[in-house]
Design an enzyme around this catalytic site. Structure first.
Site, short mmCIF file in Angstrom:
data_model
loop_
_atom_site.label_atom_id
_atom_site.label_comp_id
_atom_site.label_asym_id
_atom_site.label_seq_id
_atom_site.Cartn_x
_atom_site.Cartn_y
_atom_site.Cartn_z
N GLY A 161 0.85 -1.19 0.00
CA GLY A 161 0.00 0.00 0.00
C GLY A 161 0.89 1.23 0.00
N ARG A 162 0.36 2.31 0.55
CA ARG A 162 1.12 3.57 0.55
C ARG A 162 2.49 3.40 1.22
NH1 ARG A 162 -3.95 4.96 2.00
NH2 ARG A 162 -5.04 6.54 0.80
N ARG A 186 -2.25 -8.51 -1.90
CA ARG A 186 -3.47 -9.18 -2.37
C ARG A 186 -3.71 -8.90 -3.85
NH1 ARG A 186 -7.89 -7.13 1.65
NH2 ARG A 186 -6.46 -5.39 1.45
N ARG A 227 1.83 -4.34 12.48
CA ARG A 227 1.20 -4.73 13.74
C ARG A 227 1.87 -6.01 14.21
NH1 ARG A 227 -0.36 -0.33 14.02
NH2 ARG A 227 -2.47 0.47 14.23
N GLU A 249 1.57 -5.13 23.12
CA GLU A 249 2.16 -3.84 23.50
C GLU A 249 1.55 -3.32 24.79
OE1 GLU A 249 2.11 -1.07 20.22
OE2 GLU A 249 2.89 -2.58 18.85
N HIS A 251 7.05 1.53 19.04
CA HIS A 251 5.97 1.92 18.12
C HIS A 251 6.11 3.40 17.71
CE1 HIS A 251 1.68 0.60 16.80
NE2 HIS A 251 2.17 1.52 15.97
O1 LIG Z 1 0.37 2.36 14.10
C1 LIG Z 1 -0.02 3.46 13.88
C2 LIG Z 1 -1.24 3.75 13.19
O2 LIG Z 1 -2.02 2.83 12.92
O3 LIG Z 1 -1.48 4.92 12.88
#
Ligand SMILES: O=CC(=O)O
Length: 329
Positions: free
Chosen positions: A160-161, A182, A244, A273, A291
């Protein structure tokens, strides 16, 4: 779609001061001054009173929490791009749109991933700790050698981006790009990125030097990188995860790192986390970050601006621009 003058907006965590100030101007906003993550009861109380809830990834917006929502709760405007902490089906069933903050954290996250792609194979974090510990005795021909990244192959899961922004950076470092997604990207985009689509994830895993996980966390991507797939990676492979934690089986990853079945890992996210397993914490060949993907002043302010834009456009009676359409017809 509603038209609401000053929607009651409850924000679950402390946001940048400029964002809170703007929200206070525009909305009947309630903030979390001490920034403690809300308990389940506090979230239930919030959804029972708010027109708009502004949660973050540290809130579990479960079906149970949403069952406490009052009829006035008409929008969940998430501060962050990932929405795996929100039960989208339950929100959909109650006809509550969910919005997120795509785009504005892409470059920051890609920069941080690139930092890990360099710092793990080149042992930069380990070297820094070594110097601070007073252990360095000077340059040595065989001192603290790592692996070269130039000329290696990066496999990106999730193009993705953020995945694409990583590909653009990695190309500049002379790294070849394979990706698994995908959907295949249009050929022109593949050509611009210099990226090769690998339809079969397992085949790609057996053929790369660095793996970067950049897909959303969903039921389908839970433990996508499991013991079996970790076994397909070569001994000199590095695993980077800034998506994640739950996409990787952390126990299996720790086993592989301990055994030297893979070379190392750079992790910005974890399964539970902020708890990180003792075994993972004890490893030298791992860089562990708290994170930090989108953690820039500019990014967090832009995320706040997106949240505000979504609420305003919705409150004016229009479809919010960043509505997450998963599960919506
Ligand atoms: O993990 C960071 C977000 O989902 O913005």
């Amino acid at each position: 779609m509603p038209q609401i003058e000053r929607p009651k907006t409850i924000v679950t965590r402390k946001l940048p001061a400029q964002v809170e100030a703007r929200m206070a101007e525009l909305f009947d906003a309630e903030f979390n001054a001490d920034d403690t993550p809300m308990s389940e009861d506090a979230l239930k109380n919030a959804v029972a009173r708010a027109d708009v809830l502004v949660p973050t990834l540290t809130d579990d917006i479960s079906k149970d929490v949403l069952a406490s929502a009052g009829p006035q709760l008409r929008l969940i405007a998430n501060f962050g791009v990932g929405v795996d902490h929100i039960d989208l089906a339950a929100a959909r069933a109650r006809d509550i749109p969910v919005t997120n903050t795509p785009g504005v954290l892409t470059e920051d996250t890609a920069d941080m991933v690139m930092g890990l792609i360099i710092s793990v194979p080149r042992r930069l974090a380990e070297g820094e700790k070594f110097v601070r510990a007073g252990k360095w005795r000077g340059w040595a021909p065989t001192g603290m050698l790592g692996h070269r990244v130039n000329g290696k192959k990066l496999g990106i899961v999730g193009m993705g981006r953020i995945g694409q922004a990583i590909a653009r950076r990695a190309s500049g470092f002379g790294i070849a790009i394979d990706y698994h997604n995908r959907h295949r990207l249009p050929e022109a985009v593949e050509q611009t990125l210099g990226a090769t689509w690998r339809e079969n994830l397992d085949d790609m895993l057996a053929d790369i030097d660095i793996l970067s996980i950049n897909c959303p966390y969903t039921a389908e991507t839970h433990h996508l990188l499991n013991e079996k797939r970790l076994g397909l990676l070569g001994r000199d492979v590095y695993v980077i995860n800034a998506a994640r934690g739950e996409i990787i089986n952390e126990e299996a990853l720790t086993d592989a790192l301990e055994k030297g079945a893979i070379a190392g890992a750079g992790l910005d996210v974890y399964e539970n986390e902020p708890d990180i397993g003792e075994r993972l914490l004890a490893l030298e060949n791992v860089v562990l970050l708290p994170h930090l993907g989108s953690a820039t002043f500019e990014g967090r302010e832009a995320m706040g601006d997106k949240v505000i834009a979504n609420i305003r456009i919705w409150a004016d009676g229009h479809r919010p621009p960043d509505q997450v359409l998963e599960g919506w017809a």
